[in-house]
Every structure is written in C-alpha cells, then in structure tokens.
Design an enzyme around this catalytic site. Structure first.
Site, short mmCIF file in Angstrom:
data_model
loop_
_atom_site.label_atom_id
_atom_site.label_comp_id
_atom_site.label_asym_id
_atom_site.label_seq_id
_atom_site.Cartn_x
_atom_site.Cartn_y
_atom_site.Cartn_z
N ASN A 46 36.12 51.87 44.97
CA ASN A 46 36.23 50.29 45.56
C ASN A 46 34.93 49.77 44.70
O ASN A 46 33.93 50.21 44.81
CB ASN A 46 35.81 49.94 46.78
CG ASN A 46 36.08 48.47 47.00
OD1 ASN A 46 35.68 47.78 48.25
ND2 ASN A 46 36.70 47.24 46.27
N ASN A 84 36.98 37.49 44.86
CA ASN A 84 38.45 38.95 45.36
C ASN A 84 38.41 39.67 43.06
O ASN A 84 38.15 38.25 42.32
CB ASN A 84 39.82 38.94 45.78
CG ASN A 84 39.31 39.60 46.87
OD1 ASN A 84 38.08 40.73 47.22
ND2 ASN A 84 40.17 39.55 47.74
N CYS A 97 32.27 41.78 52.43
CA CYS A 97 33.05 43.46 51.53
C CYS A 97 32.27 44.07 51.66
O CYS A 97 30.70 44.33 51.44
CB CYS A 97 32.74 43.01 50.27
SG CYS A 97 33.58 44.45 48.93
N GLY A 98 32.86 45.92 53.05
CA GLY A 98 31.63 46.73 53.42
C GLY A 98 31.42 47.47 52.38
O GLY A 98 30.19 47.90 52.76
N ASN A 99 31.79 48.06 51.21
CA ASN A 99 31.65 48.74 50.74
C ASN A 99 30.01 48.13 49.46
O ASN A 99 30.19 48.13 48.92
CB ASN A 99 32.59 49.16 49.21
CG ASN A 99 33.19 49.81 50.13
OD1 ASN A 99 33.22 51.02 50.83
ND2 ASN A 99 34.98 49.79 50.32
N ASN A 101 35.79 39.16 57.48
CA ASN A 101 37.28 38.69 56.79
C ASN A 101 38.54 39.25 57.94
O ASN A 101 38.07 39.63 58.42
CB ASN A 101 37.32 38.97 55.56
CG ASN A 101 37.25 39.96 55.71
OD1 ASN A 101 37.38 40.89 55.97
ND2 ASN A 101 37.18 40.76 53.84
N HIS A 148 41.77 41.06 59.23
CA HIS A 148 42.87 41.77 58.94
C HIS A 148 43.46 42.37 60.03
O HIS A 148 43.41 41.86 61.31
CB HIS A 148 41.16 43.24 59.52
CG HIS A 148 40.98 42.96 58.07
ND1 HIS A 148 40.75 44.07 56.67
CD2 HIS A 148 39.32 42.89 57.77
CE1 HIS A 148 40.21 44.22 55.97
NE2 HIS A 148 39.07 43.88 55.97
N GLU A 207 45.07 44.87 50.33
CA GLU A 207 43.21 44.31 50.37
C GLU A 207 43.95 42.46 49.71
O GLU A 207 44.22 42.42 48.33
CB GLU A 207 42.20 44.73 49.50
CG GLU A 207 40.81 43.56 50.04
CD GLU A 207 39.29 45.01 49.12
OE1 GLU A 207 38.67 43.88 49.49
OE2 GLU A 207 39.71 45.72 48.84
N CYS A 261 37.88 50.25 51.69
CA CYS A 261 38.09 49.05 52.31
C CYS A 261 37.19 48.91 52.66
O CYS A 261 37.72 49.59 54.60
CB CYS A 261 39.41 48.13 51.83
SG CYS A 261 39.16 46.48 53.08
N GLY A 262 35.21 48.82 52.96
CA GLY A 262 35.12 48.92 54.26
C GLY A 262 34.74 48.19 55.38
O GLY A 262 35.69 49.02 56.46
N GLY A 277 38.46 47.15 56.10
CA GLY A 277 39.11 48.03 56.27
C GLY A 277 38.90 48.81 57.39
O GLY A 277 39.80 48.61 58.12
#
Length: 274
Positions: free
Chosen positions: A13, A65, A74-76, A149, A151, A200, A209-210, A212
């Site tokens: 990612n 995005n 955004c975790g990643n 965010n 989900h 995403e 997706c972190g 996610g």
C-alpha cells in the site's frame, strides 16, 4: 517551486509523503492530490500523505486517497510515518490523535478506540452494527465500525472467490453509508488468523489496508470468532492486531504492528500539478 517527496509503502500500500513540518506548502486541493497520485502522469500512489505542524501533538498527518478525497485515518501510512520520524510520537489525524513507534517488526501504532455506534460509522439510519440485517449477494450480515474512517466487514468462506472489484463499488456507494465506506471481505482461518481483501473507499482494491485489518479484527473479536490478538493476512502480507478488551464500553485502543519501507526519494515542480 521544487518540492521534495518520499515514496514509501506498507505491505505494498504505497504513499507519496510530503514533509511540510518545517517548510510550509501551498494548500493541497483534491485536484492536486489526485494528479500527484496518478500512476501514468503523476508520481503514483494509493494515498498522498502530508505532514504538518500540530498544536496538539508532535505533528499532524493528513491523508488524501488517490481520487483526491481527504480521509481520517490510514494505518499503513501511520507505520510508514513512524519509520520516517524515527522515534515514538503522537500524531494528529482527522480521525483523532494516534501514537506511533518504530520497533523490530517495523512500527507499532496505537490506533485509538473503535466506534460502533450507528451514527459514528455513520449509517443512514439506526441498526445493530454487530450484525447488520443487510447484504449484497453472498456478503451478508456484515459488521460496521469506525476506526478513524468507516468500515463494513463481511465474513465469507473464501474471500479470494468474491469478485470484490465488482461488488466493492456497489457497497462503497450504497445509500446506507452517507460518507461512503471501506469494504472488507474476510475469511476466518483459525482463532488467531484472518485472511482479508479490501475495497478501499476512494482508492479501490488495495494490497493492504491497515485500518481495514483493524476493523476486521475488532468486528471478529466482538463476535467471539477470534482471540484478542490475531494475524490478519492481506494480499501484501500480514499485520498483527490486538484489542485488549472486546467490550466496546471499556474504551480499549486497537494496537497494530507491521512493516513499512521507504522506496525512494525525489522532487517535482509544484506548478506542474497546481
């Protein structure tokens, strides 16, 4: 105006990181973000990440995005930024303040508390977010959670057998989700392992997706399907997700651990994209 950038990724990612903590940049619009993210005519990335000063944390991280829309988490990217910063830090995001710290596995991120209230996701109308009485083809009775965010998480026997590139856009844009939604298609492999694919919001199919992974893990934990520490395997690789207390009222944070890498550095002319 020549602007430096750092290209980074977390399990594939990928991000273009602009560090404006010391030298401010002109305002970033959705059009500029989308142009930089374009893989044919720009630098190319899933998300554009902008680092800025913060009055409430060590610095601020803004995330755009590839369609130019700004998102809350955004975790990643948080893991990538942890490696770039090089030490523990509190980071302000639109989804709240998170804590990041490099470690031997890459980086450890305290993603904050999950929100399960229907209007925190948000949904268009009240319903039980643990098991929602809705469905799209074989993806039914999902769970929903906001981890910075929104989900929605659907459990299936084989997530690789689902045509997520077809059903993902329909779910993302379903009127049930007034701010659109990230779509997670997951298969429980054991009490400690989940396989996951993610459509995403604003970016499409992604290798990792972190948020996610965090969302899927806590929904599975909330249902009692897995233990409180689980490996979530995405197409790009595995992440470790921990949630100390599956009682939503307890207020425990989600902790994510996984790798991130710097790919290369470069620069571009701001006027080419403004």
């Amino acid at each position: 105006m020549r602007v430096p950038f750092i290209k980074m990724h977390g399990l594939g990612n990928d991000f273009v990181v602009l560090d404006a903590r010391l030298n401010a940049l002109p305002p970033i619009t959705a059009r500029i973000a989308a142009a930089l993210a374009d893989r044919c005519e720009g630098i190319g990335c899933d998300q554009l990440v902008l680092l800025e000063p913060s009055a409430d944390a060590d610095f601020r991280m803004r995330i755009f995005n590839s369609d130019g829309g700004e998102v809350g988490a955004c975790g990643n990217a948080a893991r990538a930024v942890a490696l770039l910063h090089g030490s523990a830090a509190r980071v302000e995001t639109a989804g709240g303040i998170i804590s990041v710290e490099p470690d031997d596995a890459g980086a450890r991120v305290d993603m904050g508390r999950p929100r399960f209230e229907w209007d925190a996701i948000p949904l268009a109308y009240p319903m039980d977010t643990a098991s929602m009485p809705v469905g799209w083809e074989v993806m039914d009775n999902p769970g929903a959670v906001n981890v910075g965010n929104p989900h929605v998480v659907c459990f299936v026997e084989d997530c690789d057998a689902i045509a997520l590139e077809q059903v993902g856009p329909a779910i993302e844009n379903d009127p049930l989700f007034p701010e659109r939604v990230n779509v997670n298609c997951a298969a429980i492999e054991s009490r400690s392992r989940i396989r996951l694919r993610v459509w995403e919001r604003g970016a499409g199919l992604t290798r990792a997706c972190g948020t996610g992974a965090c969302a899927t893990a806590v929904v599975a934990m909330r249902r009692g399907l897995v233990d409180n520490r689980v490996t979530v395997v995405l197409p790009g690789g595995p992440l470790t997700i921990e949630w100390a207390d599956t009682n939503p009222a307890a207020g425990a944070s989600i902790v994510m651990t996984g790798p991130a890498s710097e790919a290369y550095r470069g620069s571009f002319e701001w006027e080419d994209y403004a």
